[in-house]
Design a protein around this motif. Structure first.
Motif: not given
Length: 125
Positions: A36-38, A97
């Motif tokens: 989720r963070k990438r 990213d």
């Protein structure tokens, strides 16, 4: 004979169970919790996983079906192109990213609520 076909069918079954559903779900818009963070490079990762799946199929199926040596070699060469493409896609995802993280770190001074806050963060007193 190219070895025991059972091992090749197991590799096809495992890659179908692991790579195919997650890749298609990501392409449909779902994001796994551990990624989720990438978010920036998700589509590149999904296409890279599909290339890994194609690599598995191209290497396992001709050998499991006892194809001729020339067919096995030809499929292995095409499979190498897929795995090289997957590596490039994974590197592109990492780069995307990194760029998104860099953009998130920059704070626009015009929209900043605290006038002492800059792109490096709040100033020390």
């Amino acid at each position: 004979m190219n070895g025991d076909p059972l091992y090749y069918w197991i590799s096809v079954a495992v890659s179908t169970a692991l790579l195919l559903p997650i890749s298609t779900a990501i392409l449909a818009g779902w994001t796994p919790p551990w990624l989720r963070k990438r978010q920036a490079g998700m589509r590149f990762r999904a296409y890279g996983a599909l290339c890994c799946y194609a690599f598995t199929l191209l290497n396992a199926l001709p050998q499991a079906t006892d194809a001729s040596h020339n067919a096995v070699v030809a499929c292995a060469n095409v499979g190498f192109a897929f795995i090289a493409t997957a590596a490039a896609l994974f590197l592109l995802a990492k780069r995307k990213d990194k760029g998104a993280a860099r953009e998130a770190d920059v704070i626009d001074p015009a929209r900043c609520k605290n006038p002492r806050e800059t792109s490096a963060g709040p100033t020390a007193r």
